[in-house]
Write a protein that holds these residues in place. Structure first.
Motif, PDB file in Angstrom:
ATOM      1  N   LEU A 158       0.819  -1.220   0.000  1.00 33.27           N
ATOM      2  CA  LEU A 158       0.000   0.000   0.000  1.00 33.27           C
ATOM      3  C   LEU A 158       0.851   1.269   0.000  1.00 33.27           C
ATOM      4  N   GLU A 159       1.979   1.206   0.721  1.00 30.01           N
ATOM      5  CA  GLU A 159       2.776   2.422   0.911  1.00 30.01           C
ATOM      6  C   GLU A 159       3.641   2.766  -0.296  1.00 30.01           C
ATOM      7  N   GLU A 160       3.558   1.981  -1.368  1.00 32.36           N
ATOM      8  CA  GLU A 160       4.532   2.133  -2.449  1.00 32.36           C
ATOM      9  C   GLU A 160       4.189   3.232  -3.459  1.00 32.36           C
ATOM     10  N   ILE A 161       3.166   4.027  -3.193  1.00 30.69           N
ATOM     11  CA  ILE A 161       2.802   5.078  -4.148  1.00 30.69           C
ATOM     12  C   ILE A 161       3.903   6.136  -4.165  1.00 30.69           C
ATOM     13  N   PRO A 162       4.499   6.415  -5.340  1.00 24.57           N
ATOM     14  CA  PRO A 162       5.545   7.448  -5.368  1.00 24.57           C
ATOM     15  C   PRO A 162       4.942   8.815  -5.059  1.00 24.57           C
ATOM     16  N   ARG A 163       5.598   9.537  -4.207  1.00 22.19           N
ATOM     17  CA  ARG A 163       5.087  10.858  -3.831  1.00 22.19           C
ATOM     18  C   ARG A 163       5.958  11.921  -4.468  1.00 22.19           C
ATOM     19  N   PRO A 164       5.398  13.117  -4.690  1.00 20.15           N
ATOM     20  CA  PRO A 164       6.258  14.190  -5.205  1.00 20.15           C
ATOM     21  C   PRO A 164       7.379  14.476  -4.205  1.00 20.15           C
ATOM     22  N   VAL A 165       8.477  14.970  -4.731  1.00 17.70           N
ATOM     23  CA  VAL A 165       9.662  15.169  -3.892  1.00 17.70           C
ATOM     24  C   VAL A 165       9.348  16.047  -2.688  1.00 17.70           C
ATOM     25  N   GLN A 166       8.491  17.052  -2.899  1.00 18.28           N
ATOM     26  CA  GLN A 166       8.233  17.986  -1.811  1.00 18.28           C
ATOM     27  C   GLN A 166       7.694  17.290  -0.567  1.00 18.28           C
ATOM     28  N   ASP A 167       7.013  16.148  -0.764  1.00 16.25           N
ATOM     29  CA  ASP A 167       6.405  15.491   0.383  1.00 16.25           C
ATOM     30  C   ASP A 167       7.361  14.555   1.104  1.00 16.25           C
ATOM     31  N   SER A 168       8.534  14.281   0.500  1.00 20.59           N
ATOM     32  CA  SER A 168       9.378  13.254   1.102  1.00 20.59           C
ATOM     33  C   SER A 168      10.027  13.796   2.366  1.00 20.59           C
ATOM     34  N   GLY A 169       9.879  13.080   3.457  1.00 21.33           N
ATOM     35  CA  GLY A 169      10.425  13.549   4.729  1.00 21.33           C
ATOM     36  C   GLY A 169       9.551  14.661   5.273  1.00 21.33           C
ATOM     37  N   ASN A 170       9.731  14.973   6.526  1.00 20.94           N
ATOM     38  CA  ASN A 170       8.944  16.052   7.095  1.00 20.94           C
ATOM     39  C   ASN A 170       9.549  17.383   6.688  1.00 20.94           C
ATOM     40  N   ILE A 171       8.711  18.265   6.221  1.00 22.47           N
ATOM     41  CA  ILE A 171       9.211  19.591   5.847  1.00 22.47           C
ATOM     42  C   ILE A 171       9.312  20.439   7.111  1.00 22.47           C
ATOM     43  N   LEU A 172      10.503  20.931   7.385  1.00 24.71           N
ATOM     44  CA  LEU A 172      10.707  21.739   8.588  1.00 24.71           C
ATOM     45  C   LEU A 172      10.532  23.212   8.288  1.00 24.71           C
ATOM     46  N   LYS A 173      10.897  23.608   7.065  1.00 22.65           N
ATOM     47  CA  LYS A 173      10.749  25.007   6.703  1.00 22.65           C
ATOM     48  C   LYS A 173      10.748  25.084   5.188  1.00 22.65           C
ATOM     49  N   GLN A 174       9.970  26.022   4.671  1.00 27.16           N
ATOM     50  CA  GLN A 174       9.986  26.243   3.229  1.00 27.16           C
ATOM     51  C   GLN A 174       9.620  27.683   2.943  1.00 27.16           C
ATOM     52  N   GLY A 175      10.046  28.168   1.812  1.00 23.89           N
ATOM     53  CA  GLY A 175       9.725  29.539   1.457  1.00 23.89           C
ATOM     54  C   GLY A 175      10.640  30.006   0.338  1.00 23.89           C
ATOM     55  N   TYR A 176      10.346  31.207  -0.163  1.00 20.18           N
ATOM     56  CA  TYR A 176      11.173  31.749  -1.235  1.00 20.18           C
ATOM     57  C   TYR A 176      12.453  32.349  -0.668  1.00 20.18           C
ATOM     58  N   LEU A 177      13.557  31.995  -1.302  1.00 20.38           N
ATOM     59  CA  LEU A 177      14.845  32.608  -1.015  1.00 20.38           C
ATOM     60  C   LEU A 177      15.463  32.969  -2.350  1.00 20.38           C
ATOM     61  N   GLU A 178      16.367  33.934  -2.328  1.00 23.32           N
ATOM     62  CA  GLU A 178      17.146  34.151  -3.537  1.00 23.32           C
ATOM     63  C   GLU A 178      18.439  33.381  -3.385  1.00 23.32           C
ATOM     64  N   LYS A 179      18.761  32.606  -4.408  1.00 20.52           N
ATOM     65  CA  LYS A 179      19.957  31.774  -4.378  1.00 20.52           C
ATOM     66  C   LYS A 179      20.975  32.365  -5.345  1.00 20.52           C
ATOM     67  N   ARG A 180      22.196  32.440  -4.883  1.00 20.78           N
ATOM     68  CA  ARG A 180      23.240  33.003  -5.734  1.00 20.78           C
ATOM     69  C   ARG A 180      23.726  31.929  -6.703  1.00 20.78           C
ATOM     70  N   SER A 181      23.803  32.296  -7.988  1.00 23.98           N
ATOM     71  CA  SER A 181      24.236  31.290  -8.955  1.00 23.98           C
ATOM     72  C   SER A 181      25.735  31.052  -8.824  1.00 23.98           C
ATOM     73  N   ARG A 182      26.147  29.891  -9.282  1.00 26.57           N
ATOM     74  CA  ARG A 182      27.543  29.517  -9.090  1.00 26.57           C
ATOM     75  C   ARG A 182      28.459  30.453  -9.873  1.00 26.57           C
ATOM     76  N   GLU A 183      28.117  30.705 -11.142  1.00 20.47           N
ATOM     77  CA  GLU A 183      28.929  31.635 -11.924  1.00 20.47           C
ATOM     78  C   GLU A 183      28.224  32.978 -11.950  1.00 20.47           C
ATOM     79  N   PRO A 184      28.828  33.994 -11.343  1.00 23.84           N
ATOM     80  CA  PRO A 184      28.207  35.328 -11.407  1.00 23.84           C
ATOM     81  C   PRO A 184      28.039  35.711 -12.873  1.00 23.84           C
TER      82      PRO A 184
END
Length: 178
Positions: A1-27
């Motif tokens: 029963l438990e074998e249904i693939p879930r979207p990545v966002q659901d895997s594990g307990n989410i402790l925090k989420q939100g928009y951040l700006e991420k700096r790209s590797r090559e400026p």
């Protein structure tokens, strides 16, 4: 029963989420080097997506062994107090800008809190004990060579007492079993 693939966002307990700006590797010379990403912290991983509707992350990495710290050197503009870094020796570091200084602080604290949890689960305890044993044996060597007479009378008794304590507390045997 438990074998249904879930979207990545659901895997594990989410402790925090939100928009951040991420700096790209090559400026980049064109456009901003900071890109808005939907970021998700689970108990094991840090994932980032193009936006919160995305199913596939643009990137992810195991959060274990990383360190999080606020870093106002990452930007020169008014939002420098919103910046933090994730660092890991020998691995790529990640740089983020949160919407506010308080948010940045919160991300850092959440990650530090999680890492403390992870390290208490993953560090094998025998490593620590080995270190202590080494220290003890060093002490014995130096004390033996300095003055044998006093120490040899003190130490064995202490050791025996400790030993007795340990045996008394064995589970399943009440102390007064006779």
């Amino acid at each position: 029963l438990e074998e249904i693939p879930r979207p990545v966002q659901d895997s594990g307990n989410i402790l925090k989420q939100g928009y951040l700006e991420k700096r790209s590797r090559e400026p980049s010379f064109f456009g901003s080097e900071w890109h808005k990403r939907w970021c998700v912290l689970t108990q094991r991983n840090f994932l980032y997506y193009a936006n919160e509707k995305s199913k596939q992350p643009k990137g992810s990495f195991p959060i274990e062994r990383y360190q999080a710290r606020l870093d106002s050197q990452l930007r020169k503009d008014s939002r420098k107090k919103c910046c933090f870094q994730l660092l890991c020796p020998g691995k790529r570091s990640y740089k983020f800008t949160a919407p506010s200084p308080a948010e940045a602080q919160d991300w850092v604290e959440q990650i530090q809190f999680l890492l403390k949890d992870l390290s208490s689960l993953t560090i094998p305890y025998d490593e620590e004990e080995e270190e202590e044993e080494e220290e003890l044996s060093k002490d014995r060597d130096s004390s033996d060579s300095m003055n044998n007479s006093q120490n040899s009378t003190l130490n064995p008794e202490e050791a025996e007492l400790e030993g007795d304590d340990i045996y008394e507390v064995l589970p399943g045997e009440p102390p007064n079993s006779q």
